[in-house]
Design a protein around this motif. Structure first.
Motif, mmCIF file in Angstrom:
data_model
loop_
_atom_site.group_PDB
_atom_site.id
_atom_site.type_symbol
_atom_site.label_atom_id
_atom_site.label_comp_id
_atom_site.label_asym_id
_atom_site.label_seq_id
_atom_site.Cartn_x
_atom_site.Cartn_y
_atom_site.Cartn_z
ATOM 1 N N VAL A 1 -34.433 -6.628 -3.153
ATOM 2 C CA VAL A 1 -34.076 -8.046 -3.091
ATOM 3 C C VAL A 1 -33.570 -8.481 -4.464
ATOM 4 O O VAL A 1 -34.231 -8.252 -5.477
ATOM 5 N N GLY B 1 -33.014 -4.554 2.884
ATOM 6 C CA GLY B 1 -34.308 -3.907 3.106
ATOM 7 C C GLY B 1 -35.316 -4.494 2.134
ATOM 8 O O GLY B 1 -35.459 -5.715 2.064
ATOM 9 N N VAL C 1 -46.872 -11.851 1.377
ATOM 10 C CA VAL C 1 -45.657 -11.641 0.592
ATOM 11 C C VAL C 1 -46.016 -10.742 -0.579
ATOM 12 O O VAL C 1 -47.015 -10.988 -1.266
ATOM 13 N N VAL D 1 -30.681 -9.770 0.307
ATOM 14 C CA VAL D 1 -31.724 -8.930 0.890
ATOM 15 C C VAL D 1 -31.089 -7.668 1.459
ATOM 16 O O VAL D 1 -30.180 -7.739 2.291
ATOM 17 N N ALA E 1 -49.117 -9.568 -4.656
ATOM 18 C CA ALA E 1 -49.197 -10.073 -3.289
ATOM 19 C C ALA E 1 -49.750 -11.488 -3.262
ATOM 20 O O ALA E 1 -50.566 -11.870 -4.104
ATOM 21 N N ILE F 1 -44.211 -9.177 -3.987
ATOM 22 C CA ILE F 1 -43.019 -9.149 -4.844
ATOM 23 C C ILE F 1 -43.358 -8.363 -6.097
ATOM 24 O O ILE F 1 -44.279 -8.731 -6.836
ATOM 25 N N VAL G 1 -45.560 -10.408 8.508
ATOM 26 C CA VAL G 1 -45.937 -11.559 9.321
ATOM 27 C C VAL G 1 -47.233 -11.211 10.038
ATOM 28 O O VAL G 1 -47.353 -10.137 10.626
ATOM 29 N N THR H 1 -35.440 -7.094 -7.592
ATOM 30 C CA THR H 1 -36.880 -6.991 -7.372
ATOM 31 C C THR H 1 -37.110 -6.130 -6.135
ATOM 32 O O THR H 1 -36.173 -5.819 -5.397
ATOM 33 N N ALA I 1 -39.367 -6.391 -2.800
ATOM 34 C CA ALA I 1 -40.179 -7.395 -2.119
ATOM 35 C C ALA I 1 -40.222 -7.125 -0.623
ATOM 36 O O ALA I 1 -39.289 -6.572 -0.044
ATOM 37 N N ARG I 2 -41.329 -7.480 -0.019
ATOM 38 C CA ARG I 2 -41.430 -7.366 1.437
ATOM 39 C C ARG I 2 -42.386 -8.432 1.959
ATOM 40 O O ARG I 2 -43.194 -8.979 1.193
ATOM 41 N N ILE I 3 -42.271 -8.733 3.231
ATOM 42 C CA ILE I 3 -43.231 -9.642 3.853
ATOM 43 C C ILE I 3 -43.858 -8.960 5.058
ATOM 44 O O ILE I 3 -43.278 -8.043 5.643
#
Lengths: 506, 168
Positions: free
Chosen positions: B21, B18, B43, B16, B49, B45, B34, B28, B30-32
């Motif tokens: 990923v 930033g 999520v 990972v 989503a 990717i 919360v 790829t 990707a981010r999450i």
């Protein structure tokens, strides 16, 4: 017509059906009384009632099955009617009788109708006399191979040789040709003797790949009508998991014939209120009476959606002596409805029940969606009662769209804290055979893959990415010790991550 | 940061940096996100989503709810993986296992005895819960070294029922 005014209804049940009945009562301006065991003191259905009475410890035999405690609760709260829901005492004639004897209205059929349908053998005889088709078979035990051959020819191959004292598949043989019959009689009979101490066997027509199709009926003091069919072929160990209305296998003409048979069954036993006749439907279009359920059923909402009726409201009306509110003339189903039973059974753990506290529950909503549940965030799953958490019902103009709406709803649904059978429902709805309606009661036996936990590599990689990002999020939010007003504190250090961190420290 | 994520039997290496990923060498984006006040996490990717939830976490062990299913996932960074491998924790587990009650229930029958050799998937014990009878099966081959419960006994979730040792 005899009017029996009703003001206050005691609901002798729990969970989603208790809530469902109380909602109908409230819609009709009736007051409600909940009864609860210690396991349900915090349950949503108890809060939904105007009054509530504790009736005992969690075990059903000490609470929901105690006729004396239920009658006492009704009398103490001034209830004038009792709704039994489904399961528990709903099909015990003794309960219906006790309620009536106490001067209360039983919201269901007369005890005599429950008795008539309660014993399977006598019910079959009664139905045959009323002209309702039953599975053809020998009426007495057979030992002589020649006589058996005659009976088999009369009912037509394939036939099933069954132990008279039987159950559980023991002493059972499928016979497809006359040549196989003598051998099957001998082995079935000796197996029956070993298992049950009684070697007598009888013959029954073997129905290939039957569907489970049931007809909803309603009967008031004047009319007995049918409200179409439900197909419940998706079952596991006789437990229904997915139901739909109408059925792909039932034409308008067949619906009228099955409906007429179900009405005849109801009339034969003097039925009142809502009831259901279960049939096996063969691929040939022939159908055979199995049994009648003399109560509201779990899957009643799919009928309500496609026929625009409220079956519980009709139960209340009929019990108080009012005519049902459904207009005369044939009913036509509008669109398609599917119900998925959401249970706390974990597909990743051999579908064993999973118990625990529901930490978080987000129910689906939006067009075409109905959510009937007895649990909420904070509810504790108990092992005393059955494992159904909720029923999710989708209604759309046709079957393909009902499936699509259900798939969307299952994506919205989030249950955290207990494992559920949602992965099974998602796989089933995406299955080409199910989508074609190519189902029968053995469908799930042939398709264990739908029940098993499985993942392709792409799914595992997505989970791995998400998990790594979660760990990274935690690492960063821990390092940045979140000074007040930090620009991205809200995004990463949420209440949840704080909670998780606290748990981690414990 | 490099992570080793174990999902089921598979361990995936995820780097990972930033939103960049890399998964087992494949890049790829990707981010999450919360969701505050909820266990839900969005999520995304490569533009797709979905939403998952964090059911719990204990150290490197995470329990996630993904596509309606509960997933136990282990996320280790290089340091914790190194420490675990040095300690040989991975080896100790293999060949010696306890059968634990997957839920509270009542022991109906014990289908094996001490000394029995069992194959993977062999039924070990029948447990009743939620009015259903459930057969608990061996996760792998082994020899029954101890039976810790008796028929009729009520057991709590996670309680040890049987112990299996390596096959000799």
């Amino acid at each position: 017509m005899t009017r029996r005014p009703m003001r206050r209804v005691l609901v002798a049940n729990r969970g989603e059906i208790a809530l469902r009945i109380m909602r109908a009562c409230r819609d009709e301006g009736l007051e409600t009384v909940a009864v609860y065991s210690d396991a349900d003191a915090q349950a949503p259905f108890v809060r939904a009632a105007d009054q509530s009475v504790r009736i005992g410890p969690p075990a059903p035999a000490e609470s929901y099955l105690r006729i004396d405690a239920l009658i006492a609760a009704a009398q103490a709260t001034g209830a004038d009617a009792v709704h039994p829901g489904y399961g528990f005492l709903s099909e015990r004639a003794a309960f219906a009788q006790a309620v009536t004897d106490a001067g209360l209205i039983f919201i269901g059929p007369p005890a005599s109708a429950i008795v008539a349908m309660g014993d399977k053998t006598s019910a079959r005889r009664l139905m045959a006399a009323a002209g309702v088709p039953i599975v053809p078979g020998s009426t007495k035990a057979l030992t002589d191979p020649d006589e058996a051959a005659k009976v088999a020819t009369k009912i037509g191959y394939p036939v099933l040789v069954k132990a008279a004292a039987g159950g559980g598949g023991k002493g059972m043989r499928i016979v497809r040709t006359p040549a196989e019959l003598p051998g099957a009689l001998t082995t079935a009979s000796s197996e029956a003797l070993k298992s049950f101490g009684d070697g007598s066997v009888y013959l029954e027509k073997y129905i290939e790949l039957p569907r489970h199709v049931e007809i909803q009926i309603l009967a008031d003091q004047v009319r007995t009508i049918h409200v179409g069919e439900r197909e419940c072929s998706i079952q596991r160990r006789h437990q229904k998991l997915v139901e739909e209305a109408p059925s792909v296998a039932v034409s308008a003409e067949l619906r009228e014939r099955m409906g007429a048979a179900a009405v005849a069954a109801g009339v034969a036993v003097g039925y009142r209120g809502a009831g259901t006749c279960e049939f096996l439907l063969a691929a040939s279009g022939e159908f055979y009476f199995l049994e009648m359920n003399t109560r509201i059923q779990v899957e009643h909402p799919v009928t309500e959606e496609v026929y625009g009726v409220d079956l519980v409201r009709e139960q209340l009306r009929i019990a108080s002596g009012l005519p049902m509110s459904i207009p005369e003339g044939p009913l036509v189903p509008r669109g398609w409805a599917i119900e998925c039973r959401i249970t706390s059974e974990d597909p990743a753990n051999g579908l064993l029940p999973s118990a625990g506290v529901i930490q978080w529950l987000r129910a689906p909503a939006g067009p075409g969606i109905r959510w009937e549940s007895g649990v909420e965030s904070g509810s504790e799953g108990t092992l005393y009662y059955d494992s159904m958490l909720a029923k999710l019902i989708a209604h759309a103009p046709d079957r393909a769209r009902a499936i699509a709406v259900m798939q969307r709803a299952l994506q919205e649904l989030m249950v955290v804290g207990v494992a559920t059978n949602v992965p099974f429902h998602r796989k089933l709805l995406a299955d080409p055979d199910f989508q074609r309606g190519d189902i029968d009661i053995q469908f799930l036996e042939r398709r264990p893959d739908l029940m098993a936990a499985s993942d392709d590599d792409a799914a595992i990689e997505r989970i791995a990415i998400a998990a790594a990002l979660l760990a990274e999020d935690q690492r960063i939010s821990r390092r940045v010790s979140a000074p007040a007003g930090a620009a991205n504190a809200g995004a990463s250090a949420s209440a949840w991550t704080q909670l998780a961190r606290r748990d981690g420290l414990r | 940061m490099k992570y080793f994520v174990t999902v089921g039997e598979r361990t995936v290496e995820v780097v990972v940096d930033g939103e960049a990923v890399t998964v087992d060498g494949r890049r790829t984006v990707a981010r999450i996100d919360v969701v505050a006040g909820s266990p839900e996490v969005r999520v995304e990717i490569d533009g797709f989503a979905s939403t998952l939830a964090v059911a719990g976490r204990q150290g490197t062990a995470w329990q996630l709810v993904v596509a309606g299913g509960v997933r136990d996932v282990t996320v280790e960074d290089e340091r914790s993986r190194h420490i675990r491998l040095l300690a040989g924790a991975g080896k100790a587990v293999a060949g010696h296992a306890a059968l634990k009650a997957p839920m509270p229930g009542l022991v109906l029958r014990i289908l094996v005895a001490v000394g029995d050799s069992v194959a993977a998937g062999a039924p070990l014990l029948a447990l009743e819960a939620m009015k259903m009878e459930n057969e608990l099966k061996a996760a792998g081959p082994g020899v029954v070294t101890a039976v810790l419960v008796t028929p009729g006994q009520a057991v709590a979730k996670g309680q040890k029922l049987l112990e299996l040792g390596p096959q000799t």
